[in-house]
Design an enzyme around this catalytic site. Sequence first.
Site, mmCIF file in Angstrom:
data_model
loop_
_atom_site.group_PDB
_atom_site.id
_atom_site.type_symbol
_atom_site.label_atom_id
_atom_site.label_comp_id
_atom_site.label_asym_id
_atom_site.label_seq_id
_atom_site.Cartn_x
_atom_site.Cartn_y
_atom_site.Cartn_z
ATOM 1 N N LYS A 178 0.870 -1.187 0.000
ATOM 2 C CA LYS A 178 0.000 0.000 0.000
ATOM 3 C C LYS A 178 0.905 1.235 0.000
ATOM 4 C CE LYS A 178 -1.784 3.055 2.138
ATOM 5 N NZ LYS A 178 -1.694 4.492 1.767
ATOM 6 N N GLU A 253 9.528 2.667 10.999
ATOM 7 C CA GLU A 253 10.551 3.673 10.706
ATOM 8 C C GLU A 253 9.827 5.011 10.691
ATOM 9 O OE1 GLU A 253 13.852 4.376 10.983
ATOM 10 O OE2 GLU A 253 13.833 2.334 10.218
ATOM 11 N N CYS A 287 13.099 11.710 6.358
ATOM 12 C CA CYS A 287 13.181 11.387 7.800
ATOM 13 C C CYS A 287 14.548 11.788 8.308
ATOM 14 C CB CYS A 287 13.015 9.901 8.068
ATOM 15 S SG CYS A 287 12.036 9.046 6.886
ATOM 16 N N GLU A 388 9.287 17.322 14.660
ATOM 17 C CA GLU A 388 9.638 17.114 13.256
ATOM 18 C C GLU A 388 8.785 18.031 12.385
ATOM 19 O OE1 GLU A 388 8.623 13.310 11.324
ATOM 20 O OE2 GLU A 388 10.653 13.366 10.504
HETATM 21 C C1 UN1 Z 1 14.578 9.131 4.475
HETATM 22 O O1 UN1 Z 1 15.284 9.923 5.099
HETATM 23 O O2 UN1 Z 1 13.359 9.312 4.438
HETATM 24 O O3 UN1 Z 1 19.800 8.330 3.817
HETATM 25 C C2 UN1 Z 1 15.199 7.996 3.743
HETATM 26 C C3 UN1 Z 1 19.263 8.851 2.844
HETATM 27 C C4 UN1 Z 1 18.511 8.003 1.862
HETATM 28 C C5 UN1 Z 1 17.280 7.432 2.453
HETATM 29 C C6 UN1 Z 1 16.560 8.393 3.326
HETATM 30 N N1 UN1 Z 1 19.369 6.964 1.377
HETATM 31 O O4 UN1 Z 1 19.331 10.031 2.666
#
Ligand code: UN1
Length: 499
Positions: A178, A253, A287, A388
């Site tokens: 999804k 995550e 993130c 955040e």
């Molecule tokens: C994310 O931060 O949402 O480390 C994923 C990074 C990428 C993945 C990030 N390879 O910046």
Amino acid sequence: MKAEAARFLNYIDGRWSEPASGDFHENRNPARNSELIGQFPLSTAEDVERAVASAIEGFEEWRRVPAPERGEALRRAGDLMAIRKEELARAMTREMGKVLEETRGDVQEAIDTAYYASSEGRRLFGRTVPSELRDKWAMSYRRPIGVFGIITPFNFPVAIPSWKILPALLCGNAVVFKPAAVVPHSAHLFVEILLEAGVPPRCLQLVHGAGSRVGRAIVEHPDVAGVSFTGSTEIGSVIGETCGRMHKRLSLEMGGKNAQIVMPDADMDLAIEGVLWGAFGTTGQRCTATSRLLLHQAIHDDFVERLVREAGALRLGDGLKGGTDVGPMIHADAVQTVEQYVDIAREEEAEVVCGGARPDDEALADGHFFEPTVLTGVRPGTRLEQEEVFGPVLSVVRFSDLDEAIEINNDVRYGLSSSIYTADVSAAFRAIERLDTGITYVNAPTIGAEAHLPFGGMKQTGNGHREGGWEVYDFYSETKVAYVDYSGRLQRAQIDVDW
Ligand code: UN1
């Protein structure tokens, strides 16, 4: 005049199929809201029901395929993505806005993950260990689990699904996928490639729609054995409660409040370049985005002055156009959230020294743009310092020594990534050891994890699991132990021993 838009379908039980509701939603380009990308299914629990039932059958078939053979399908998927890299990257930029250079990286991350997964088909190591009894073998091996629900966010429309789906498949599970409702086209292309590569139809099901309907139905389905979710901490908590109650395996995550620390002995050019990329890449919607910049007081003012100049010079625009540094945000609500945070920052007596508003540019009026924003005088413990934002907003905090910087970094509920710029090797190692984040970068920004290393965060960023690298294969498989006694007599462990 109404533009004609292509209509996309779910992929359930080996067929592209209409949602049971018959309803579709329109997906638009965030850089140009008037541009329709397509119509995508608004699915319901009924579609999920069909998808799970079919995935169970797919699982029974797929689990018997030898892991190296499963890996071959994933290798072909990697090859196909390499061939279609530019097409996939363009589709992603058009759908979620980040600049083309970044969406090419997104596809590359999926290719890397595919090749890693394919080679894991020839490992998936178990262990053979000595038994305490004679003429007896003891060993463990990894076994598939069942149907996994995979729920993914918009910011890495191909890479994040690949982190989850490819290891899940390699281990012999079936998947109900999804994707975020705002990036369905990227998900469609990704699934198409996996099928073309030879993943058997019923092992992979794609159900489009809202998290509150489709996501919920997947998580709550009794025949879904495990869930992997990337998204907000709030939704993660709800999923966690359900999975806890139903005894499901779960990988979460979630949020981050990542900081870049700059020490007075750092290479300032490098640190400036790093923070611009970390804070404003993907328009701050990662993130791992650099959300806080912790500056040593000795270099604070000079650094801010330069940062403001350079952040102010970043070019906002359509990510498909050459020369664009920063693309749009994902949708109007996201822009509004960031605007609210800038208001909160002012209430908290921070100073907006760069950006802080939607761009005053007619050419960008049809997109969800927000200027790269720098706030100074942000105090530890305030909302801007703790929460955040998930947008192009960087909060600058001043510190006086490394201990204080580490304390500020750690005093948030998240723990995904961190970074320190310094020429002092002792300071670097002290930081690695004491920063409570799943990843620490030295002399590099808070973003840029590589696909073959474990990725994930501490504290409320996650629930202890890691994606990427070797660790994720433990999540998607279960240890089984076998003892083989060829002594021909009853041997009792702990009792019939000679000591
Ligand atoms: C994310 O931060 O949402 O480390 C994923 C990074 C990428 C993945 C990030 N390879 O910046």
